[in-house]
Design an enzyme around this catalytic site. Sequence first.
Site, short mmCIF file in Angstrom:
data_model
loop_
_atom_site.label_atom_id
_atom_site.label_comp_id
_atom_site.label_asym_id
_atom_site.label_seq_id
_atom_site.Cartn_x
_atom_site.Cartn_y
_atom_site.Cartn_z
N HIS A 1 5.28 -5.06 -2.19
CA HIS A 1 4.09 -5.87 -2.49
C HIS A 1 2.98 -5.00 -3.04
O HIS A 1 2.94 -3.79 -2.80
CB HIS A 1 3.61 -6.63 -1.26
CG HIS A 1 3.16 -5.72 -0.15
ND1 HIS A 1 4.04 -5.14 0.74
CD2 HIS A 1 1.93 -5.25 0.20
CE1 HIS A 1 3.39 -4.37 1.58
NE2 HIS A 1 2.10 -4.41 1.28
N HIS B 1 -1.28 -5.17 -3.15
CA HIS B 1 -2.49 -5.86 -2.68
C HIS B 1 -3.43 -6.08 -3.86
O HIS B 1 -3.65 -5.16 -4.66
CB HIS B 1 -3.20 -5.02 -1.63
CG HIS B 1 -2.39 -4.81 -0.38
ND1 HIS B 1 -2.47 -5.62 0.72
CD2 HIS B 1 -1.46 -3.86 -0.06
CE1 HIS B 1 -1.64 -5.18 1.67
NE2 HIS B 1 -1.01 -4.11 1.21
N TYR C 1 2.02 4.84 1.85
CA TYR C 1 0.66 4.81 1.30
C TYR C 1 0.01 6.17 1.41
O TYR C 1 0.24 6.91 2.38
CB TYR C 1 -0.22 3.83 2.09
CG TYR C 1 0.03 2.38 1.80
CD1 TYR C 1 -0.71 1.71 0.83
CD2 TYR C 1 0.99 1.67 2.50
CE1 TYR C 1 -0.50 0.36 0.57
CE2 TYR C 1 1.21 0.32 2.25
CZ TYR C 1 0.46 -0.32 1.28
OH TYR C 1 0.68 -1.65 1.03
N ARG D 1 8.02 -5.01 5.50
CA ARG D 1 7.26 -5.72 4.46
C ARG D 1 8.07 -5.73 3.17
O ARG D 1 8.59 -4.69 2.75
CB ARG D 1 5.93 -5.01 4.14
CG ARG D 1 4.88 -4.91 5.23
CD ARG D 1 4.33 -6.22 5.77
NE ARG D 1 4.29 -7.37 4.88
CZ ARG D 1 3.34 -7.66 3.99
NH1 ARG D 1 2.32 -6.86 3.82
NH2 ARG D 1 3.39 -8.76 3.26
N TYR E 1 8.48 -1.30 3.35
CA TYR E 1 8.21 -0.36 4.45
C TYR E 1 8.21 -1.10 5.78
O TYR E 1 7.94 -2.29 5.85
CB TYR E 1 6.90 0.40 4.22
CG TYR E 1 5.63 -0.42 4.13
CD1 TYR E 1 4.95 -0.83 5.28
CD2 TYR E 1 5.08 -0.75 2.90
CE1 TYR E 1 3.78 -1.55 5.19
CE2 TYR E 1 3.90 -1.47 2.81
CZ TYR E 1 3.26 -1.88 3.96
OH TYR E 1 2.10 -2.60 3.85
FE LIG Z 1 0.67 -3.20 2.25
#
Ligand SMILES: [Fe+2]
Lengths: 240, 200
Positions: free
Chosen positions: A158, A160, A106, A155, A145
């Site tokens: 995905h 959000h 991110y 995870r 990640y």
């Molecule tokens: Fe996330």
Amino acid sequence: MKPAEYYMRDRLHHPPAKSENYKTSVTRSPQYALLSLENSLSEITGPVFSHSDIDPLDNDLLKNYSHSGDPIGERIIVHGRVLDENARPVPNTLVEIWQANAGGRYRHKKDTYLAPIDPNFGGCGRTMTDQDGYYYFRTVKPGAYPWRNWVNNWRPAHIHFSIFGAAFAQRLITQLYFEGDPLITKCPIVQTVPDADAIDQLVAKLDMNASVPLDSIAYRFDIVLRGRRSTLFENRLEGN
Amino acid sequence: MKYLKETPSQTAGPYVHIGLAPRAAGFDIFKQELGWDIAGPNAKGERIRVEGCVYDGTGAPIKDVLIEAWQANADGHYAHPEDGRGVEDGFRGWGRVITDFDTGLWGFDTIKPGATPGRNGTTQAPHINLWIVARGINLGLNTRMYFDDCDNSDDPVLNLIEQAHRRQTLIATRSEGDKGVTYRFDIRIQGQDETVFLDI
Ligand SMILES: [Fe+2]
């Protein structure tokens, strides 16, 4: 339109506040029961947005942070409709997304994962649904990640999603997953959702017909917000 | 009749800030940041600041929370077509705020709302509706903030709280200083003094 109540939120369909396997929820979950309210004007109203609040490019994550070219990664389209529980479209509602880049990183100062930042990828976008509740984003497929929960938790890929609806009672944040991802069944956050059919609602489906040949693969993700009764409040609201 | 089921919620996660409040998080991507101006320049009523911390079950401040506020104007009107009584030009009544990453303190500027209609002809004392999301919160938490200098005794929501002492958890404390009027509103997610959360 006259005020009508929203259907009771089915809390058995949502994750419980406390899920032992998602460790952070243990101290971030109320212990006492929620106070259940019948809707008043405070809940059946909510913020109204218009096209002037956003920029036309905001829904194109391939271009909205592009400095020297397109971001690295699998080019995808994510699209679908926002509906309510009565299967009616929710038009003119704001949909916001954020995600990791193709490497699973991110653009956020708290993210220190090894995978590099992509100079051409911001990782967020937003759009308004049209009259049919339809929305559309172009982006890259995010990478999986690792995260600190158990020592080896990953995870699934995905995105959000934040959706407003027409009322504060409809406000929702959720996550989109991708059909066929083997990490879905292993993720303690996905598995906070108690019901397999409910989890399936979070899984975007490959949509070959909406894919653009030689350009982008499409995934379809329909979102359902709370529906409302067609009957009015028993008593008129003061001032209405 | 076949109904659809609401899409289940998932946590907003640790990186909610870049998605919903990028500029506040130091990330310049969109031309317009949404939710930083609740009342707009033309709103009448008392200009106030609302500040607080959100605490977890161990008493530690939660430093990655995002809060949205939804409120009426000084006349008690919501900026929404189903209210329909009208608001000042530029008054949206909605805002969002993130905390200081080091201290967990959050704050927003707005105007003090007026009383709003309740059900069955009742009147709701002035309040700001709040929605709290964060990593570890699986489904956004709803609550309300009331004002300690208002008469809250007939408020139909506060009076629904069975343990009368818990009503206090929804009432902000006023102070007046150099920077104007501030209301302090701390939110305790879990524990002895847990804030009353609402299933709306
Ligand atoms: Fe996330």
